[in-house]
Design a protein around this motif. Sequence first.
Motif, mmCIF file in Angstrom:
data_model
loop_
_atom_site.group_PDB
_atom_site.id
_atom_site.type_symbol
_atom_site.label_atom_id
_atom_site.label_comp_id
_atom_site.label_asym_id
_atom_site.label_seq_id
_atom_site.Cartn_x
_atom_site.Cartn_y
_atom_site.Cartn_z
ATOM 1 N N SER A 51 -44.889 28.079 22.681
ATOM 2 C CA SER A 51 -44.483 28.895 21.542
ATOM 3 C C SER A 51 -45.518 28.896 20.433
ATOM 4 O O SER A 51 -45.697 29.897 19.736
ATOM 5 C CB SER A 51 -43.128 28.416 21.004
ATOM 6 N N ARG A 52 -46.218 27.781 20.267
ATOM 7 C CA ARG A 52 -47.227 27.715 19.199
ATOM 8 C C ARG A 52 -48.500 28.460 19.555
ATOM 9 O O ARG A 52 -49.351 28.677 18.694
ATOM 10 C CB ARG A 52 -47.555 26.248 18.904
ATOM 11 N N ALA A 53 -48.642 28.883 20.802
ATOM 12 C CA ALA A 53 -49.856 29.584 21.209
ATOM 13 C C ALA A 53 -49.788 31.081 20.935
ATOM 14 O O ALA A 53 -50.777 31.789 21.125
ATOM 15 C CB ALA A 53 -50.112 29.347 22.699
ATOM 16 N N VAL A 54 -48.632 31.569 20.470
ATOM 17 C CA VAL A 54 -48.395 33.011 20.371
ATOM 18 C C VAL A 54 -48.079 33.408 18.933
ATOM 19 O O VAL A 54 -47.395 32.681 18.214
ATOM 20 C CB VAL A 54 -47.222 33.412 21.300
ATOM 21 N N SER A 55 -48.572 34.579 18.503
ATOM 22 C CA SER A 55 -48.211 35.170 17.218
ATOM 23 C C SER A 55 -47.050 36.133 17.422
ATOM 24 O O SER A 55 -46.984 36.830 18.438
ATOM 25 C CB SER A 55 -49.406 35.917 16.620
ATOM 26 N N TYR A 56 -46.142 36.193 16.444
ATOM 27 C CA TYR A 56 -44.921 36.985 16.578
ATOM 28 C C TYR A 56 -44.856 38.056 15.486
ATOM 29 O O TYR A 56 -45.234 37.805 14.336
ATOM 30 C CB TYR A 56 -43.683 36.087 16.468
ATOM 31 N N THR A 57 -44.345 39.229 15.842
ATOM 32 C CA THR A 57 -44.233 40.338 14.893
ATOM 33 C C THR A 57 -42.887 41.024 15.045
ATOM 34 O O THR A 57 -42.403 41.232 16.161
ATOM 35 C CB THR A 57 -45.355 41.371 15.115
ATOM 36 N N LEU A 58 -42.295 41.360 13.898
ATOM 37 C CA LEU A 58 -41.025 42.074 13.869
ATOM 38 C C LEU A 58 -41.203 43.297 12.974
ATOM 39 O O LEU A 58 -41.709 43.185 11.851
ATOM 40 C CB LEU A 58 -39.931 41.152 13.310
ATOM 41 N N ASN A 59 -40.814 44.473 13.459
ATOM 42 C CA ASN A 59 -40.954 45.715 12.699
ATOM 43 C C ASN A 59 -39.602 46.181 12.173
ATOM 44 O O ASN A 59 -38.581 46.065 12.852
ATOM 45 C CB ASN A 59 -41.542 46.820 13.575
ATOM 46 N N PHE A 60 -39.619 46.747 10.955
ATOM 47 C CA PHE A 60 -38.404 47.311 10.378
ATOM 48 C C PHE A 60 -38.746 48.600 9.643
ATOM 49 O O PHE A 60 -39.908 48.884 9.344
ATOM 50 C CB PHE A 60 -37.722 46.312 9.435
ATOM 51 N N ARG A 61 -37.725 49.397 9.362
ATOM 52 C CA ARG A 61 -37.935 50.662 8.658
ATOM 53 C C ARG A 61 -36.647 51.087 7.968
ATOM 54 O O ARG A 61 -35.548 50.654 8.352
ATOM 55 C CB ARG A 61 -38.358 51.749 9.645
ATOM 56 N N LYS A 62 -36.803 51.935 6.971
ATOM 57 C CA LYS A 62 -35.645 52.567 6.363
ATOM 58 C C LYS A 62 -35.229 53.708 7.268
ATOM 59 O O LYS A 62 -36.074 54.483 7.736
ATOM 60 C CB LYS A 62 -35.980 53.094 4.976
ATOM 61 N N GLU A 109 -33.301 49.109 9.440
ATOM 62 C CA GLU A 109 -33.073 48.555 10.761
ATOM 63 C C GLU A 109 -34.321 47.839 11.264
ATOM 64 O O GLU A 109 -35.444 48.249 10.957
ATOM 65 C CB GLU A 109 -32.685 49.652 11.760
ATOM 66 N N PHE A 110 -34.113 46.756 11.997
ATOM 67 C CA PHE A 110 -35.170 46.178 12.821
ATOM 68 C C PHE A 110 -35.203 46.974 14.115
ATOM 69 O O PHE A 110 -34.162 47.245 14.714
ATOM 70 C CB PHE A 110 -34.893 44.704 13.122
ATOM 71 N N PHE A 111 -36.404 47.342 14.566
ATOM 72 C CA PHE A 111 -36.462 48.181 15.757
ATOM 73 C C PHE A 111 -37.604 47.832 16.707
ATOM 74 O O PHE A 111 -37.681 48.394 17.801
ATOM 75 C CB PHE A 111 -36.609 49.652 15.355
ATOM 76 N N GLY A 112 -38.491 46.908 16.326
ATOM 77 C CA GLY A 112 -39.628 46.606 17.191
ATOM 78 C C GLY A 112 -39.992 45.136 17.165
ATOM 79 O O GLY A 112 -39.864 44.459 16.141
ATOM 80 N N ILE A 113 -40.440 44.638 18.305
ATOM 81 C CA ILE A 113 -40.887 43.251 18.432
ATOM 82 C C ILE A 113 -42.150 43.242 19.282
ATOM 83 O O ILE A 113 -42.310 44.046 20.198
ATOM 84 C CB ILE A 113 -39.786 42.370 19.081
ATOM 85 N N SER A 114 -43.073 42.347 18.935
ATOM 86 C CA SER A 114 -44.277 42.196 19.750
ATOM 87 C C SER A 114 -44.787 40.772 19.610
ATOM 88 O O SER A 114 -44.385 40.025 18.718
ATOM 89 C CB SER A 114 -45.375 43.195 19.339
ATOM 90 N N ALA A 115 -45.654 40.396 20.521
ATOM 91 C CA ALA A 115 -46.254 39.069 20.506
ATOM 92 C C ALA A 115 -47.686 39.195 21.006
ATOM 93 O O ALA A 115 -48.022 40.135 21.735
ATOM 94 C CB ALA A 115 -45.470 38.087 21.369
#
Length: 219
Positions: A51-62, A109-115
């Motif tokens: 888990s520490r080897a990866v960067s995490y991203t969460l996307n949100f929008r109006k 809303e949250f709508f996207g995830i990436s790593a």
Amino acid sequence: MTGLSRLVLAAALAMGMAATGASWSKELKDYSGEDAGFMVIAMGSGTSVESRAVSYTLNFRKKGSPEVGVISFTPHRPAVPFIGTKRDYDEPNEEGFVDVRKLAPGDYEFFGISAAMHGTLQWRWQPDDEFSIPFSIAPGVATYLGDFKGVSTSRRSAWSLGAPLPTGAYFVVSNRLDRDLPIAKRKAPKLDQVNPAVPNGAVISSPYFQFSCLPSDCH
């Protein structure tokens, strides 16, 4: 231009756009109006090697807007301590930070995830599945959305000499208001009214999010 050349050029352009994060979306910036509300969210990672080897991203929008907000966390690694997001908490099972954003009132809303993994091994993952985790922002109110702890999934193979290779990621969502609110108030002292709105199992309908709670909070 030959068919092979066109194929190579198209692949190169696609890789370049993915590497630079090219998108038709606009960046959602902090709102400066007097009726602004606040989004408060904690993001971190598990403390396992994978888990520490990866960067995490969460996307949100109006909702209804082309502007996209991005929340990202890169864990610290003992071998490269100068790389990583500045942490607000460092616990046995999680490290992370608390993000405070000023947003216009409305429905989001949250709508996207990436790593991603950077370094000797380059890797990026983004699922195609669509999901929506809604939340609302009210004027002058801080909406606390919980703690999102990133966890990577992995597999081992002969190609990697038995070392774990990332295959994807997900977030474990929990209510850590007692820990996160004092941190948020240090960053934004005007957080007077707080609305806890941590998404629960009834709201989260995506395999990339798991709801977790303390026994006293689960009903």
